[in-house]
Design an enzyme around this catalytic site. Sequence first.
Site, mmCIF file in Angstrom:
data_model
loop_
_atom_site.group_PDB
_atom_site.id
_atom_site.type_symbol
_atom_site.label_atom_id
_atom_site.label_comp_id
_atom_site.label_asym_id
_atom_site.label_seq_id
_atom_site.Cartn_x
_atom_site.Cartn_y
_atom_site.Cartn_z
ATOM 1 N N GLY A 164 41.885 87.194 -50.001
ATOM 2 C CA GLY A 164 41.579 87.911 -48.767
ATOM 3 C C GLY A 164 41.574 87.018 -47.546
ATOM 4 N N TYR A 202 54.044 76.177 -45.308
ATOM 5 C CA TYR A 202 53.581 77.333 -44.548
ATOM 6 C C TYR A 202 54.782 78.096 -43.999
ATOM 7 C CZ TYR A 202 51.244 80.232 -41.084
ATOM 8 O OH TYR A 202 50.799 81.298 -40.350
ATOM 9 N N LYS A 237 44.853 95.458 -44.565
ATOM 10 C CA LYS A 237 46.057 96.247 -44.326
ATOM 11 C C LYS A 237 45.711 97.487 -43.521
ATOM 12 C CE LYS A 237 47.947 94.477 -48.612
ATOM 13 N NZ LYS A 237 48.013 94.710 -50.064
ATOM 14 N N ARG A 291 44.773 95.090 -60.276
ATOM 15 C CA ARG A 291 44.094 96.392 -60.133
ATOM 16 C C ARG A 291 45.053 97.418 -59.545
ATOM 17 N NH1 ARG A 291 42.966 93.367 -55.487
ATOM 18 N NH2 ARG A 291 43.807 94.411 -53.653
HETATM 19 C C1 MV4 Z 1 50.655 82.161 -46.789
HETATM 20 C C2 MV4 Z 1 51.173 82.356 -45.490
HETATM 21 C C3 MV4 Z 1 52.212 81.548 -45.091
HETATM 22 N N1 MV4 Z 1 52.687 80.602 -45.918
HETATM 23 N N2 MV4 Z 1 51.167 81.208 -47.574
HETATM 24 C C4 MV4 Z 1 47.037 85.268 -46.451
HETATM 25 C C5 MV4 Z 1 46.185 85.860 -47.512
HETATM 26 C C6 MV4 Z 1 46.689 85.361 -48.799
HETATM 27 N N3 MV4 Z 1 46.909 86.466 -49.671
HETATM 28 C C7 MV4 Z 1 47.930 84.617 -48.522
HETATM 29 N N4 MV4 Z 1 48.083 84.562 -47.090
HETATM 30 C C8 MV4 Z 1 49.097 83.873 -46.512
HETATM 31 N N5 MV4 Z 1 49.657 82.914 -47.275
HETATM 32 C C9 MV4 Z 1 52.167 80.451 -47.132
HETATM 33 N N6 MV4 Z 1 52.651 79.506 -47.936
HETATM 34 C C10 MV4 Z 1 50.603 83.366 -44.701
HETATM 35 C C11 MV4 Z 1 49.558 84.129 -45.204
HETATM 36 C C12 MV4 Z 1 49.071 85.155 -44.333
HETATM 37 C C13 MV4 Z 1 49.259 86.503 -44.658
HETATM 38 C C14 MV4 Z 1 49.868 86.903 -45.840
HETATM 39 C C15 MV4 Z 1 50.039 88.229 -46.133
HETATM 40 C C16 MV4 Z 1 49.620 89.206 -45.245
HETATM 41 C C17 MV4 Z 1 49.030 88.836 -44.068
HETATM 42 C C18 MV4 Z 1 48.837 87.490 -43.754
HETATM 43 C C19 MV4 Z 1 48.244 87.130 -42.560
HETATM 44 C C20 MV4 Z 1 48.057 85.825 -42.265
HETATM 45 C C21 MV4 Z 1 48.466 84.836 -43.151
#
Ligand code: MV4
Length: 449
Positions: A164, A202, A237, A291
Amino acid sequence: MFSKILIANRGEIALRVIRACREMGIKSVAVHSTADSDAMHVRMADESVCIGPPAGTDSYLNVPSLISACEITGAEAIHPGYGFLSENANFVQVIEDHGLKFIGPTAEHIRIMGDKITAKETMRELGVPCVPGSDGGVDSLDEAHRIASAMGYPVIIKATAGGGGRGMKVAQTAEDLEVAFSTARAEGKSVFGNAEVYLEKYLTLPRHIEIQVFGDGKGNAVHLGERDCSLQRRHQKVFEEAPSPVITQEQRQRIGKVCADAIAGINYAGAGTIEFLFENDEFYFIEMNTRLQVEHPVTEAIFGIDLVREQIRVAEGMPLSFGQEDLVINGHAIECRINAEKVPEFRPSPGTVAQYHAPGGLGVRMDSAIYDGYKIPPYYDSLIGKLIVHAADRPTALARLERALSELVIEGVETTLPLFDALLKQEAVQTGDYTIHWLEQWLETNPEI
Ligand code: MV4
């Protein structure tokens, strides 16, 4: 065959499960806190048991109370819904120790996917494409520096027990790495009791695409395409759609097969979601949810299937009622999550629903547990409804959503409905051209809602 199922949840998802039970000729047992005595799930179930005081930790998360409620009512299985105990491996263990059935995957699979490093390692071995990064945990800042400079910046440090969005820190350059590393570790330790972290490249402008999978626990599995969940705010979401406006049928079939084969390979049972970041036409695995998800209705709409019925069947040891060849996408579906929150601050707004009128008509589904005079308690998640529309194609679905929103009336409490009216007017939403950052950027620069 189950004759009675206990639903360890509340709100719209409890109704969703009760409805599936009724259609299958299975008796349902609702559980509720003292704050939820007048809740719709209590009224709609065949029986109900009060399991504790308002706070979730004392009621919906109270494992001994839930087991007792099964024993009192003779329920043979527990459906956890989403949230609460739905991804708690210890809960599954206790259920099984009492000779009851958990409607969901095994404790082992929940445990594997709950630890993000183990999840990623497992998925990589199963052939699922992952975000480049450390192989396993990173124990020292030195090691983090070595991996990051070899891979190139920006990088992200994530807590293995995270989720989260908690326990996640981006380092744009080598100068940021020390702070990112130590804060991710500290947050992992304090929030999840586990300081272990890993490192990933990233991705700057990805979409969030998740693949719905379903296994029978005996090595057979299917995929049900993707959902695009990129429109989110603070890891919550807001608007989800299926299929994604940017995924081709060929990409869908390729990644879908990879996912179905992966979960077949571990004998996964029940519903699961494999989450990816999608950037430059490539999928990168990040996490798996073990889930049923909030947004499952968009998948149900386009495939014309009942995921909860299927979960119950699989928990009973029955085979999947469809094969991959039966799963053909029909049209487009969109879900709006309606929260009792005041926009633009998204401040929770509990209180009494003075008036509720649900939209209807062709291709409209409103999943909600509110009613006229219902008092939304302040103790739980602020989601009060999900509006799901289904139509032949995306433009028609968007028009149907606008129409359904115009019929929907919720008075007495502030809701996020004004957000959706404004969102539908945006070019990015109309064209489907958005990333995971679009909504937050738009909210910052558009005070009109
Ligand atoms: C990331 C990313 C960019 N690069 N990993 C946010 C929650 C977690 N489930 C994983 N997340 C992210 N991982 C890498 N390598 C950006 C996010 C992220 C994000 C991912 C999905 C939906 C919304 C998001 C909002 C901000 C950052």
